[in-house]
Write an enzyme that holds these catalytic residues in place. Sequence first.
Site, PDB file in Angstrom:
ATOM      1  N   LYS A 110     -44.652  -3.989  49.795  1.00 42.37           N
ATOM      2  CA  LYS A 110     -44.913  -4.156  51.410  1.00 42.37           C
ATOM      3  C   LYS A 110     -46.075  -3.284  51.949  1.00 42.37           C
ATOM      4  O   LYS A 110     -46.165  -2.216  51.547  1.00 42.37           O
ATOM      5  CB  LYS A 110     -43.558  -3.649  52.196  1.00 42.37           C
ATOM      6  N   GLU A 117     -34.270  -8.740  51.529  1.00 38.53           N
ATOM      7  CA  GLU A 117     -34.727  -7.465  51.097  1.00 38.53           C
ATOM      8  C   GLU A 117     -33.800  -6.327  50.638  1.00 38.53           C
ATOM      9  O   GLU A 117     -32.645  -6.319  50.969  1.00 38.53           O
ATOM     10  CB  GLU A 117     -35.513  -6.886  52.536  1.00 38.53           C
ATOM     11  N   CYS A 134     -39.306  -7.874  55.875  1.00 37.55           N
ATOM     12  CA  CYS A 134     -38.654  -7.119  57.508  1.00 37.55           C
ATOM     13  C   CYS A 134     -39.808  -7.643  58.136  1.00 37.55           C
ATOM     14  O   CYS A 134     -40.093  -8.814  58.542  1.00 37.55           O
ATOM     15  CB  CYS A 134     -38.642  -5.672  57.222  1.00 37.55           C
TER      16      CYS A 134
END
Length: 566
Positions: free
Chosen positions: A377, A313, A434
């Site tokens: 995301k 990430e 994440c």
Amino acid sequence: MHDTDTGRVALTLPAATFGLAPLAHRVALTAGWTRLALAWLAGACGALAMPPFGFLPALCIALVPTVWLLDGAATASSRLGRRAGTALAAGLIGWAWGFGYLTAGLWWLGAAFLVEADQFAYLMPLGVLGLPAVLGLFYGAGFSAARLLWSPGPGRIAALAFGVAGAEWLRGHLFTGFPWNALGMALGQNLWLMQAASVIGLYGLTVLAVLCAAAPATLADGGGGVRRWGPPVGALLVLAVLGLGGALRVPAGPMPEVPDVRLRLVQANIPQDARFNPRNREGILERYLGLSDSATAPDRQGLSDVTHLIWPESSFPFLIQRDPQALRRIGSALPPGTLLVTGAARADEPLPGERLHFYNSILMIGQDGLVGGRYDKLHLVPFGEYLPGPVDSLLRALGLKQFVAVPGGFTAGESHERPPLAVPGLPPVAPSICYEAIFPGAVASHRERPGLLLNVTNDGWFGDTPGPRQHFAQARLRAVEEGIPLVRAANTGISAVVDPYGRVTGMLSVGTEGVLDRNLPRNLRERTTYVRFGDVFFTIMLLGCGVMALVARVRRAPVPPRGASM
């Protein structure tokens, strides 16, 4: 005679009938701050059942005294009046228990406040103590609900499972959700026990974990036979069945592999305080390129036989899509047939009069630059990646901001169905970034079955603490629930490849620098029961516990004598 409304169970125990009875009696009689302190300590012990410790008996130490505390809740609420007062007293016990459990399990969040200590250190108490205190309210509500169904004997174990598992589900869904360290993770770390998640999911494991861990509380009850010994013996049988079923489910040999796919995961282990400093852009890019082309074995010569290179990430302290020179450098380092899949921040071109929108994304880079689609995301971290809408203006007026130094914070992706990402040369990919990987049932589209779960993350915020290990354990359980292999690239660890049974085929531990070369395991041919039915079995288990507790309560209710006033 037992008073079912106030449930004075522990107060009527014969003091010498069993070794645990005097202890249960004393615990039930505690009151005030002593009671809350004991609840806090019991909850804190429960954190030892979570990764990286995985000490399952710690959950018994956490829940058995809790049953006895709830037995005595009526004595603490006698001045408040019957059911409402009892529920309130139980709620305070539950809040203190949850506060202790989450403080001991999430203390490592404080490390994130020290990355830029000059800006955030003074806020550390809000993360280390404030968040657990707020989330403890879920346990308070769950304990109150359990106490309303309370009765002497085994029925109260079902009542506790109903209240706690329901509270865990609510914690995982309300206010964007935060199911971190749900109690089911106590069973979700062992390879054999975790296989049940393919049927009942994390929340189903939570029901079983509470039932099994709280069951020994009945050993302190008066009387004998099934009412005392039945719950703990039943708990042992449940664990044995789970273990045996899991052992039979996991095949002896490795999973077949997807042909012509050779993965290389890069773990650069870049310190968090250096990672987002633009002055380090050249050094960071060189570090990734150098690691990516390193020779790891005589039969693995750099990138020459790698089909897919995976970076974690937010790998760049700059917007890679707006840096043609960096794109050319990456493209020139990739041999023909090799594709880079990387986490990266990106920005859309704003419309006139609008601000620039930033996204936490997964991009693909080939020899000719950016290729194919992308993933933005969807489930952002409140206060980490953005400030929640209702308090955004107020907090910014006070000079506060999210941890990630992006003007205005990140913007969530537009699609809410999480369609598979088409990556050339790979089966359909279910991407997550994440902590999106901690949400059961939400990591993959169930309309089009993916071939792998791809999770890129940066746990460098939390250093070498339990946090990154807890994060990995939860992502690993998603592979079992979905029956899909997990490929996980993390900046500071844990990077790993996990097959659809939860077996780790290779990993890089926390705090190490290196690369991991692995082939891609196939997913299971058939969708798991959990994929097909979701939380249906959890719901049945939850309602079953509620019904059992209610039936036990009704059966134990005292019958008023004839002529008594109602």
